[in-house]
Design a protein around this motif. Structure first.
Motif, PDB file in Angstrom:
ATOM      1  N   VAL A 162      -8.605  -0.883   2.890  1.00 21.71           N
ATOM      2  CA  VAL A 162      -7.628  -0.964   2.058  1.00 21.71           C
ATOM      3  C   VAL A 162      -6.514  -1.912   2.605  1.00 21.71           C
ATOM      4  O   VAL A 162      -6.769  -2.826   1.139  1.00 21.71           O
ATOM      5  CB  VAL A 162      -6.237   0.121   2.882  1.00 21.71           C
ATOM      6  N   TYR A 173       0.758  -1.055   0.032  1.00 17.38           N
ATOM      7  CA  TYR A 173      -0.077   0.070   0.042  1.00 17.38           C
ATOM      8  C   TYR A 173       0.743   1.378  -0.192  1.00 17.38           C
ATOM      9  O   TYR A 173       0.595   2.704  -0.826  1.00 17.38           O
ATOM     10  CB  TYR A 173      -1.167  -0.106   1.265  1.00 17.38           C
ATOM     11  N   GLU A 187      -1.585   6.473  -3.971  1.00 15.52           N
ATOM     12  CA  GLU A 187      -2.572   6.851  -2.715  1.00 15.52           C
ATOM     13  C   GLU A 187      -1.341   6.853  -1.637  1.00 15.52           C
ATOM     14  O   GLU A 187      -2.303   7.937  -0.747  1.00 15.52           O
ATOM     15  CB  GLU A 187      -3.203   5.688  -2.285  1.00 15.52           C
ATOM     16  N   TRP A 188      -0.928   6.347  -1.467  1.00 12.92           N
ATOM     17  CA  TRP A 188       0.173   7.063   0.052  1.00 12.92           C
ATOM     18  C   TRP A 188       0.494   8.311   0.114  1.00 12.92           C
ATOM     19  O   TRP A 188       0.253   8.957   0.798  1.00 12.92           O
ATOM     20  CB  TRP A 188       0.921   5.820   0.434  1.00 12.92           C
TER      21      TRP A 188
END
Length: 371
Positions: free
Chosen positions: A148, A78, A83-84
């Motif tokens: 997530v 992730y 997106e992070w």
């Protein structure tokens, strides 16, 4: 057999090391108390002893390789997604902080193997060893991370074991400052040589800023419209645009602070310590505590209480919700999306808030003095 950092409470065993703990050896529950839990604690202690002295060991690695399908693997994947970086810096900091506690207990486990009891014991351990506020934050981030992982097909979104855990929220802070108190602290700071702190306090009070917003504002953020002044800032927590109004009193303090300083870098933070270094989170809090303790010994109010104090004043002065939203950079006003679309925040709108706060101070003072 007595094992260092091994504790038993109510029939449950815990590993709770103290001091400087190497990565991978954070506090964790060990299940039912007994010989088996004690043996696990002994192995952890031996491994930590080696890690502290530079010995080899899987848990010593700052970037461990997690098992396939584990929570740790999902976390690393992730963090490599686009997106992070889209999260606000303060939000990423919060996730990293919780992960340091979560990884030690659940990092090498698969999501489906984690039970409600596991999560409940973990939360209880954090509450007992750190604070209720931190325990609440841990469950909040766990639930966000679970969603997530579900999106990444590591688990089922509807089977989050934390759903059965009551995540009691700590009581919100209710302490507040009065204008005269902040002025008094600011004057003492100036006399003691903390001129940057004095200017920060003046701007924070008028603009109802959070500490992080106040210490990171830059000369380029200062805007003028006729006789009106404000700082156009991006809220550190939400990324929302806000206009922090500056009254003549705050502008006078700020200009006096800048009088003997040449502003050559418009992108460098405006306020600095006595050593001319940019204010950081800890240095600003420490300087404030030093001066607060000189003026009000034993007081426990903090910089974060200034923002709430301003909002309470403005509300008592019957401020326009749209104006208050423009100053605070949040969604206090109704129909926020429409207001942002058709009536953008302007310095003139934001500058109505100080007058509402003055009305609020007068009204609250009158109520307190009446029998």
């Amino acid at each position: 057999m007595k094992v260092p950092y091994y504790y038993e409470r109510k029939g449950r065993a815990y590993w709770e090391p103290r001091g400087k703990v190497p990565p991978g050896f954070a506090a964790r529950p060990l299940g039912p108390a007994g010989d088996e839990a004690r043996m696990v604690a002994a192995k952890l202690y031996n491994a930590m002893w080696k890690a502290r002295r530079g010995g080899a060991g899987d848990e010593q690695d700052n970037k461990p390789k997690y098992p396939k399908g584990s929570i740790g693997e999902a976390w690393e994947l992730y963090r490599r997604t686009p997106e992070w970086p889209k999260k606000q810096p303060r939000t990423r900091e919060e996730w990293d902080r919780v992960w340091a506690r979560l990884e030690a207990v659940f990092g090498d486990q698969k999501p489906k193997t984690v039970t409600l009891i596991d999560v409940s014991e973990w939360r209880q351990l954090v509450e007992e060893t750190v604070s209720l506020r931190e325990a609440h934050r841990c469950i909040k981030i766990w639930r966000a991370l679970w969603q997530v992982m579900a999106a990444m097909k590591y688990c089922d979104a509807e089977n989050d074991p934390s759903f059965g855990v009551r995540n009691t929220e700590p009581a919100p802070r209710s302490q507040e400052w009065q204008l005269a108190e902040i002025v008094r602290i600011g004057k003492r700071a100036w006399r003691e040589g903390y001129k940057g702190l004095a200017a920060v306090l003046a701007v924070m009070w008028d603009g109802m800023m959070s500490p992080v917003d106040a210490r990171t504002i830059k000369p380029a953020h200062r805007i003028r419209h006729g006789n009106l002044q404000a700082f156009a800032i991006t809220r550190g927590k939400t990324g929302a645009l806000a206009y922090a109004p500056i009254t003549r009193r705050a502008a006078k303090v700020m200009d006096a602070y800048l009088a003997d300083r040449k502003v050559v870098d418009l992108e460098r933070p405006l306020f600095r310590t006595r050593r001319d270094s940019d204010y950081r989170k800890n240095s600003l809090a420490e300087d404030f505590r030093d001066i607060r303790n000189l003026v009000y010994p034993g007081d426990t109010r903090t910089l974060t209480d200034i923002r709430r104090s301003g909002a309470l004043e403005a509300s008592a002065g019957e401020v326009d919700p749209k104006a208050l939203s423009d100053v605070m950079g949040n969604t206090l006003a109704q129909s926020k999306a429409l207001q942002r679309t058709y009536t953008p925040a302007q310095i003139a709108t934001a500058s109505t808030v100080p007058e509402a706060r003055r009305r609020g101070r007068r009204a609250r003072s009158a109520n307190e003095s009446s029998p």
